[in-house]
Design a protein around this motif. Structure first.
Motif, PDB file in Angstrom:
ATOM      1  N   ASN A 241       0.831  -1.209   0.000  1.00  0.00           N
ATOM      2  CA  ASN A 241       0.000   0.000   0.000  1.00  0.00           C
ATOM      3  C   ASN A 241       0.865   1.258   0.000  1.00  0.00           C
ATOM      4  N   GLY A 242       1.995   1.182   0.710  1.00  0.00           N
ATOM      5  CA  GLY A 242       2.904   2.332   0.747  1.00  0.00           C
ATOM      6  C   GLY A 242       3.532   2.615  -0.600  1.00  0.00           C
ATOM      7  N   VAL A 243       3.862   1.543  -1.337  1.00  0.00           N
ATOM      8  CA  VAL A 243       4.440   1.718  -2.667  1.00  0.00           C
ATOM      9  C   VAL A 243       3.405   2.333  -3.604  1.00  0.00           C
ATOM     10  N   VAL A 244       2.148   1.850  -3.492  1.00  0.00           N
ATOM     11  CA  VAL A 244       1.073   2.396  -4.331  1.00  0.00           C
ATOM     12  C   VAL A 244       0.874   3.873  -4.033  1.00  0.00           C
ATOM     13  N   ARG A 245       0.931   4.261  -2.744  1.00  0.00           N
ATOM     14  CA  ARG A 245       0.709   5.663  -2.354  1.00  0.00           C
ATOM     15  C   ARG A 245       1.990   6.496  -2.447  1.00  0.00           C
ATOM     16  N   LYS A 246       3.089   5.879  -2.826  1.00  0.00           N
ATOM     17  CA  LYS A 246       4.397   6.529  -2.983  1.00  0.00           C
ATOM     18  C   LYS A 246       5.026   6.957  -1.655  1.00  0.00           C
ATOM     19  N   THR A 247       4.551   6.379  -0.546  1.00  0.00           N
ATOM     20  CA  THR A 247       5.211   6.654   0.737  1.00  0.00           C
ATOM     21  C   THR A 247       6.367   5.673   0.979  1.00  0.00           C
ATOM     22  N   TRP A 248       6.418   4.614   0.176  1.00  0.00           N
ATOM     23  CA  TRP A 248       7.512   3.650   0.223  1.00  0.00           C
ATOM     24  C   TRP A 248       8.157   3.574  -1.157  1.00  0.00           C
ATOM     25  N   LYS A 249       9.466   3.412  -1.182  1.00  0.00           N
ATOM     26  CA  LYS A 249      10.190   3.156  -2.416  1.00  0.00           C
ATOM     27  C   LYS A 249      10.540   1.664  -2.480  1.00  0.00           C
ATOM     28  N   PHE A 250      10.560   1.136  -3.678  1.00  0.00           N
ATOM     29  CA  PHE A 250      10.839  -0.294  -3.816  1.00  0.00           C
ATOM     30  C   PHE A 250      11.731  -0.543  -5.023  1.00  0.00           C
ATOM     31  N   GLU A 251      12.737  -1.381  -4.825  1.00  0.00           N
ATOM     32  CA  GLU A 251      13.628  -1.792  -5.894  1.00  0.00           C
ATOM     33  C   GLU A 251      13.719  -3.320  -5.898  1.00  0.00           C
ATOM     34  N   CYS A 252      13.763  -3.896  -7.080  1.00  0.00           N
ATOM     35  CA  CYS A 252      13.775  -5.362  -7.192  1.00  0.00           C
ATOM     36  C   CYS A 252      14.834  -5.778  -8.209  1.00  0.00           C
ATOM     37  N   SER A 253      15.474  -6.910  -7.956  1.00  0.00           N
ATOM     38  CA  SER A 253      16.471  -7.419  -8.911  1.00  0.00           C
ATOM     39  C   SER A 253      16.320  -8.931  -9.042  1.00  0.00           C
ATOM     40  N   VAL A 254      16.562  -9.406 -10.257  1.00  0.00           N
ATOM     41  CA  VAL A 254      16.456 -10.844 -10.554  1.00  0.00           C
ATOM     42  C   VAL A 254      17.805 -11.319 -11.074  1.00  0.00           C
ATOM     43  N   TYR A 255      18.205 -12.520 -10.647  1.00  0.00           N
ATOM     44  CA  TYR A 255      19.488 -13.064 -11.096  1.00  0.00           C
ATOM     45  C   TYR A 255      19.319 -14.538 -11.461  1.00  0.00           C
ATOM     46  N   GLU A 256      19.901 -14.916 -12.587  1.00  0.00           N
ATOM     47  CA  GLU A 256      19.947 -16.324 -13.002  1.00  0.00           C
ATOM     48  C   GLU A 256      21.334 -16.599 -13.558  1.00  0.00           C
ATOM     49  N   ASP A 257      21.962 -17.704 -13.130  1.00  0.00           N
ATOM     50  CA  ASP A 257      23.301 -17.992 -13.646  1.00  0.00           C
ATOM     51  C   ASP A 257      23.199 -18.682 -15.007  1.00  0.00           C
ATOM     52  N   ASP A 258      24.324 -18.778 -15.672  1.00  0.00           N
ATOM     53  CA  ASP A 258      24.349 -19.311 -17.036  1.00  0.00           C
ATOM     54  C   ASP A 258      24.025 -20.794 -17.096  1.00  0.00           C
ATOM     55  N   THR A 259      24.226 -21.525 -16.008  1.00  0.00           N
ATOM     56  CA  THR A 259      23.993 -22.975 -16.007  1.00  0.00           C
ATOM     57  C   THR A 259      22.565 -23.334 -15.608  1.00  0.00           C
ATOM     58  N   ASP A 260      21.753 -22.338 -15.320  1.00  0.00           N
ATOM     59  CA  ASP A 260      20.363 -22.567 -14.886  1.00  0.00           C
ATOM     60  C   ASP A 260      20.264 -23.413 -13.622  1.00  0.00           C
ATOM     61  N   THR A 261      21.303 -23.337 -12.780  1.00  0.00           N
ATOM     62  CA  THR A 261      21.269 -24.091 -11.514  1.00  0.00           C
ATOM     63  C   THR A 261      20.987 -23.195 -10.317  1.00  0.00           C
ATOM     64  N   PHE A 262      20.954 -21.883 -10.556  1.00  0.00           N
ATOM     65  CA  PHE A 262      20.678 -20.964  -9.455  1.00  0.00           C
ATOM     66  C   PHE A 262      19.917 -19.760  -9.975  1.00  0.00           C
ATOM     67  N   SER A 263      18.906 -19.356  -9.218  1.00  0.00           N
ATOM     68  CA  SER A 263      18.166 -18.139  -9.556  1.00  0.00           C
ATOM     69  C   SER A 263      17.709 -17.483  -8.269  1.00  0.00           C
ATOM     70  N   SER A 264      17.562 -16.180  -8.317  1.00  0.00           N
ATOM     71  CA  SER A 264      17.117 -15.456  -7.131  1.00  0.00           C
ATOM     72  C   SER A 264      16.338 -14.229  -7.537  1.00  0.00           C
ATOM     73  N   LYS A 265      15.474 -13.795  -6.642  1.00  0.00           N
ATOM     74  CA  LYS A 265      14.732 -12.560  -6.816  1.00  0.00           C
ATOM     75  C   LYS A 265      14.669 -11.883  -5.465  1.00  0.00           C
ATOM     76  N   VAL A 266      15.191 -10.671  -5.390  1.00  0.00           N
ATOM     77  CA  VAL A 266      15.270  -9.977  -4.108  1.00  0.00           C
ATOM     78  C   VAL A 266      14.703  -8.574  -4.263  1.00  0.00           C
ATOM     79  N   GLY A 267      14.173  -8.067  -3.171  1.00  0.00           N
ATOM     80  CA  GLY A 267      13.613  -6.737  -3.190  1.00  0.00           C
ATOM     81  C   GLY A 267      13.966  -5.969  -1.928  1.00  0.00           C
ATOM     82  N   LYS A 268      13.935  -4.641  -2.051  1.00  0.00           N
ATOM     83  CA  LYS A 268      14.217  -3.770  -0.915  1.00  0.00           C
ATOM     84  C   LYS A 268      13.238  -2.605  -0.948  1.00  0.00           C
ATOM     85  N   ALA A 269      12.488  -2.474   0.157  1.00  0.00           N
ATOM     86  CA  ALA A 269      11.543  -1.363   0.284  1.00  0.00           C
ATOM     87  C   ALA A 269      11.966  -0.504   1.462  1.00  0.00           C
ATOM     88  N   ASN A 270      11.850   0.801   1.318  1.00  0.00           N
ATOM     89  CA  ASN A 270      12.235   1.671   2.428  1.00  0.00           C
ATOM     90  C   ASN A 270      11.314   2.875   2.513  1.00  0.00           C
TER      91      ASN A 270
END
Length: 279
Positions: free
Chosen positions: A176-205
């Protein structure tokens, strides 16, 4: 069926010592000869002894000796008999028997509390100490059972009443804070070349408050985390891996869902800002 050895000698002058000695000897024979020790005690070994044999007599012989000593008011031998079977009485399945036996001895001694000899007073004190210990062991078992039942209940109550409910409420506030712009949010996705590891992380402040969340998958399984910080102080932390007994598939799915929702809300607000720009 007939016993070759008399566990209880009826002679008044020798009954106490021989009763305890015979009871201890029976246990020694069991350990020494294994199942063959019954040949020492059963005459008609080829008869129907197998159907009548009591395979739970490890304590029975001691209890019989104990009761015999109590009936004859030989309290020193009574407590010595309990000492002799102390290892069996320490097994969880025998805790209640231990309570019953020591309670019986305490009760008998307290009946003649005024006329107790010094030796009997010491026996009474020891019996009370053993009774208290046995009771405490039962209370520990009961508490463990209670804790286990409460843990099961916690796992089946509505989400609003447990950790996943708390996590959902927190992530709803951030969304709700992100929608109202009272919170900021950043997200990043990572996948390695061998397709054996993937991650998705986010940070809101929002000001000093920072919420970090993420999921990952690899060849060994996966995991998730959710951290809340206020300035330099860490307020809450959830960090689970698939090999952990507290790993929750529902919590994993919840964080995965809100990473997607928060990222979508961030781009939605950017689109609104873009639409507000002059042509």
């Amino acid at each position: 069926m007939k016993n070759n050895r008399n566990i209880y000698n009826q002679s008044n002058s020798q009954v106490d010592g021989k009763s305890l000695q015979a009871s201890q000897q029976l246990q020694t024979d069991k350990q020494t000869y294994g199942s063959e020790y019954i040949h020492l005690y059963v005459d008609d070994i080829e008869g129907d002894w197998l159907e009548n044999w009591d395979w739970e007599d490890d304590l029975r012989d001691y209890i019989d000796a104990f009761n015999h000593h109590c009936q004859n008011r030989n309290y020193q031998f009574a407590i010595d008999t309990l000492n002799a079977c102390d290892e069996q009485l320490k097994h969880p399945e025998n805790y209640q028997k231990s309570v019953d036996l020591y309670r019986q001895l305490v009760g008998l001694l307290e009946l003649k509390i005024i006329n107790l000899s010094r030796m009997e007073q010491e026996i009474l004190l020891k019996a009370k100490e053993r009774l208290a210990l046995a009771n405490s062991l039962i209370e520990q078992v009961n508490q463990q059972d209670k804790d286990a039942k409460e843990k099961i209940i916690m796992n089946i109550i509505e989400p609003e009443g447990n950790r996943i409910g708390y996590m959902k409420k927190l992530l709803d506030k951030v969304h709700n804070g992100v929608v109202r712009k009272t919170w900021k949010f950043e997200c990043s996705v990572y996948e390695d070349d061998t397709d054996t590891f993937s991650s998705k992380v986010g940070k809101a402040n929002s000001g000093e408050f920072v919420v970090k969340l993420g999921i990952w998958d690899d060849v060994f399984g996966g995991g998730y985390y959710l951290n809340i910080e206020n300035g330099s102080e860490e307020k809450e932390k959830v960090d689970e891996r698939t090999e952990s007994p507290t790993f929750s598939v529902d919590e994993y799915k919840l964080i995965k869902e809100y990473l997607k929702k928060l990222d979508a809300a961030k781009w939605q607000t950017k689109s609104v800002d873009l639409d507000a720009l002059p042509e």
